[in-house]
Design a protein around this motif. Structure first.
Motif, PDB file in Angstrom:
ATOM      1  N   GLN A  37       0.827  -1.207   0.000  1.00 21.30           N
ATOM      2  CA  GLN A  37       0.000   0.000   0.000  1.00 21.30           C
ATOM      3  C   GLN A  37       0.863   1.260   0.000  1.00 21.30           C
ATOM      4  O   GLN A  37       0.539   2.246  -0.670  1.00 21.30           O
ATOM      5  CB  GLN A  37      -0.941  -0.011   1.208  1.00 21.30           C
ATOM      6  CG  GLN A  37      -2.033  -1.066   1.111  1.00 21.30           C
ATOM      7  CD  GLN A  37      -2.821  -1.212   2.403  1.00 21.30           C
ATOM      8  OE1 GLN A  37      -2.258  -1.121   3.500  1.00 21.30           O
ATOM      9  NE2 GLN A  37      -4.120  -1.448   2.290  1.00 21.30           N
ATOM     10  N   VAL A  38       1.960   1.234   0.738  1.00 23.68           N
ATOM     11  CA  VAL A  38       2.879   2.380   0.749  1.00 23.68           C
ATOM     12  C   VAL A  38       3.489   2.574  -0.634  1.00 23.68           C
ATOM     13  O   VAL A  38       3.616   3.708  -1.128  1.00 23.68           O
ATOM     14  CB  VAL A  38       3.982   2.186   1.807  1.00 23.68           C
ATOM     15  CG1 VAL A  38       5.045   3.283   1.680  1.00 23.68           C
ATOM     16  CG2 VAL A  38       3.388   2.202   3.213  1.00 23.68           C
ATOM     17  N   GLU A  58      -7.195   6.120  -1.249  1.00 28.89           N
ATOM     18  CA  GLU A  58      -8.416   5.649  -0.593  1.00 28.89           C
ATOM     19  C   GLU A  58      -9.401   5.088  -1.628  1.00 28.89           C
ATOM     20  O   GLU A  58     -10.002   4.024  -1.424  1.00 28.89           O
ATOM     21  CB  GLU A  58      -9.057   6.793   0.183  1.00 28.89           C
ATOM     22  CG  GLU A  58     -10.328   6.420   0.918  1.00 28.89           C
ATOM     23  CD  GLU A  58     -10.973   7.599   1.619  1.00 28.89           C
ATOM     24  OE1 GLU A  58     -12.137   7.463   2.058  1.00 28.89           O
ATOM     25  OE2 GLU A  58     -10.328   8.666   1.726  1.00 28.89           O
ATOM     26  N   ASN A  59      -9.570   5.802  -2.734  1.00 33.35           N
ATOM     27  CA  ASN A  59     -10.482   5.343  -3.783  1.00 33.35           C
ATOM     28  C   ASN A  59     -10.066   3.973  -4.324  1.00 33.35           C
ATOM     29  O   ASN A  59     -10.899   3.069  -4.489  1.00 33.35           O
ATOM     30  CB  ASN A  59     -10.506   6.345  -4.945  1.00 33.35           C
ATOM     31  CG  ASN A  59     -11.244   7.621  -4.607  1.00 33.35           C
ATOM     32  OD1 ASN A  59     -11.960   7.691  -3.616  1.00 33.35           O
ATOM     33  ND2 ASN A  59     -11.043   8.640  -5.418  1.00 33.35           N
ATOM     34  N   TYR A  64     -10.447  -2.147  -4.896  1.00 32.04           N
ATOM     35  CA  TYR A  64      -9.555  -3.294  -5.056  1.00 32.04           C
ATOM     36  C   TYR A  64      -8.724  -3.423  -3.782  1.00 32.04           C
ATOM     37  O   TYR A  64      -7.996  -2.504  -3.415  1.00 32.04           O
ATOM     38  CB  TYR A  64      -8.650  -3.103  -6.267  1.00 32.04           C
ATOM     39  CG  TYR A  64      -9.415  -2.935  -7.564  1.00 32.04           C
ATOM     40  CD1 TYR A  64     -10.176  -3.982  -8.086  1.00 32.04           C
ATOM     41  CD2 TYR A  64      -9.388  -1.723  -8.269  1.00 32.04           C
ATOM     42  CE1 TYR A  64     -10.888  -3.840  -9.268  1.00 32.04           C
ATOM     43  CE2 TYR A  64     -10.102  -1.569  -9.449  1.00 32.04           C
ATOM     44  CZ  TYR A  64     -10.845  -2.628  -9.945  1.00 32.04           C
ATOM     45  OH  TYR A  64     -11.554  -2.487 -11.107  1.00 32.04           O
ATOM     46  N   HIS A  65      -8.835  -4.563  -3.123  1.00 30.71           N
ATOM     47  CA  HIS A  65      -8.303  -4.681  -1.772  1.00 30.71           C
ATOM     48  C   HIS A  65      -6.960  -5.390  -1.675  1.00 30.71           C
ATOM     49  O   HIS A  65      -6.396  -5.483  -0.588  1.00 30.71           O
ATOM     50  CB  HIS A  65      -9.316  -5.410  -0.875  1.00 30.71           C
ATOM     51  CG  HIS A  65     -10.667  -4.769  -0.863  1.00 30.71           C
ATOM     52  ND1 HIS A  65     -11.714  -5.234  -1.632  1.00 30.71           N
ATOM     53  CD2 HIS A  65     -11.130  -3.663  -0.217  1.00 30.71           C
ATOM     54  CE1 HIS A  65     -12.775  -4.467  -1.437  1.00 30.71           C
ATOM     55  NE2 HIS A  65     -12.451  -3.510  -0.586  1.00 30.71           N
ATOM     56  N   SER A  66      -6.451  -5.892  -2.773  1.00 34.00           N
ATOM     57  CA  SER A  66      -5.215  -6.657  -2.699  1.00 34.00           C
ATOM     58  C   SER A  66      -4.395  -6.462  -3.957  1.00 34.00           C
ATOM     59  O   SER A  66      -4.879  -5.961  -4.989  1.00 34.00           O
ATOM     60  CB  SER A  66      -5.522  -8.145  -2.525  1.00 34.00           C
ATOM     61  OG  SER A  66      -6.129  -8.665  -3.719  1.00 34.00           O
ATOM     62  N   ALA A  71      -3.760  -6.305  -9.883  1.00 32.68           N
ATOM     63  CA  ALA A  71      -3.085  -6.887 -11.038  1.00 32.68           C
ATOM     64  C   ALA A  71      -4.088  -7.350 -12.090  1.00 32.68           C
ATOM     65  O   ALA A  71      -3.817  -7.292 -13.298  1.00 32.68           O
ATOM     66  CB  ALA A  71      -2.203  -8.053 -10.593  1.00 32.68           C
ATOM     67  N   ASP A  72      -5.257  -7.815 -11.652  1.00 35.14           N
ATOM     68  CA  ASP A  72      -6.280  -8.316 -12.574  1.00 35.14           C
ATOM     69  C   ASP A  72      -7.229  -7.231 -13.066  1.00 35.14           C
ATOM     70  O   ASP A  72      -7.995  -7.451 -14.007  1.00 35.14           O
ATOM     71  CB  ASP A  72      -7.110  -9.419 -11.882  1.00 35.14           C
ATOM     72  CG  ASP A  72      -6.318 -10.710 -11.698  1.00 35.14           C
ATOM     73  OD1 ASP A  72      -5.334 -10.915 -12.438  1.00 35.14           O
ATOM     74  OD2 ASP A  72      -6.675 -11.495 -10.802  1.00 35.14           O
TER      75      ASP A  72
END
Length: 217
Positions: A37-38, A58-59, A64-66, A71-72
């Motif tokens: 995330q950083v 944040e958006n 997308y959480h991961s 990537a997808d």
């Protein structure tokens, strides 16, 4: 290293500068964010303001959480989410590409080695050092426009390129002070030592600042 790139500050004076900045500004940390995330946040932060970076980050992670999901994700969907950060098409492409490289070549783990980080597209030394500092809490000195400008204005360094500034700061700043120096100087540069019209009357370093003392001579 060319010794002419160094200023004439003592170690105690350098410590005083960092300590004084810590008294003025509250150091920001990203301990609640993963190294990935950083990394994404720092890519988004390039050539834009902090508030735009915060919103774009944040958006993106609200949808997308991961790393795998990003990537997808279609690059145009990523671009829509990070539009506020500016240069969003380029940044979206880089984030997707970096995510795929991390999954394919690093088993989905962000490396905590600067030599590996700078191999990633769109990741220079400043971004890599930000990941080390804010993602891994490892000693490094990210040099952005604020750190480069302030270090030269004060006279800590006499350099032309951020890479040279990093090299000198790594030598003259005690390692215990590396972690906070970027964030504190960024806040100082945004609020007091501004690119145009620095606020000398609010600055605690006028007695030791090369720029200020050259202007009043």
């Amino acid at each position: 290293m060319d010794e002419r790139m160094k200023g004439n500050f003592t170690t105690e004076e350098i410590k005083y500068i960092v300590d004084e900045l810590e008294d003025i500004f509250e150091r920001r940390t990203f301990e609640d964010q993963t190294p990935y995330q950083v990394l994404v946040r720092t890519i988004l932060s390039q050539r834009t303001r902090d508030e735009n970076t915060d919103k774009a980050t944040e958006n993106l992670f609200s949808v997308y959480h991961s790393m795998e999901e990003i990537a997808d994700a279609p690059v145009d969907e990523i671009a829509k989410l990070v539009k506020q950060a500016g240069f969003y098409n380029v940044k979206a492409g880089r984030i997707k590409e970096v995510s795929n490289i991390l999954l394919e070549e690093y088993d989905g783990i962000v490396p905590n080695d600067i030599n590996e980080l700078v191999k990633l597209p769109g990741v220079g030394r400043k971004t890599a050092n930000c990941v080390l500092v804010f993602g891994f809490q490892e000693d490094a000195i990210p040099v952005d426009v604020h750190v480069h400008r302030i270090s030269n204005r004060l006279g800590l360094v006499h350099t032309k390129e951020p890479e040279e500034t990093e090299e000198v700061l790594r030598e003259i700043v005690p390692q215990d002070y590396w972690l906070p120096i970027n964030d504190l100087m960024v806040q100082f540069g945004q609020n007091i030592c501004k690119p145009i019209n620095p606020q000398h009357m609010e600055c605690p370093f006028t007695d030791i600042c090369e720029l200020y003392n050259s202007e009043i001579e």
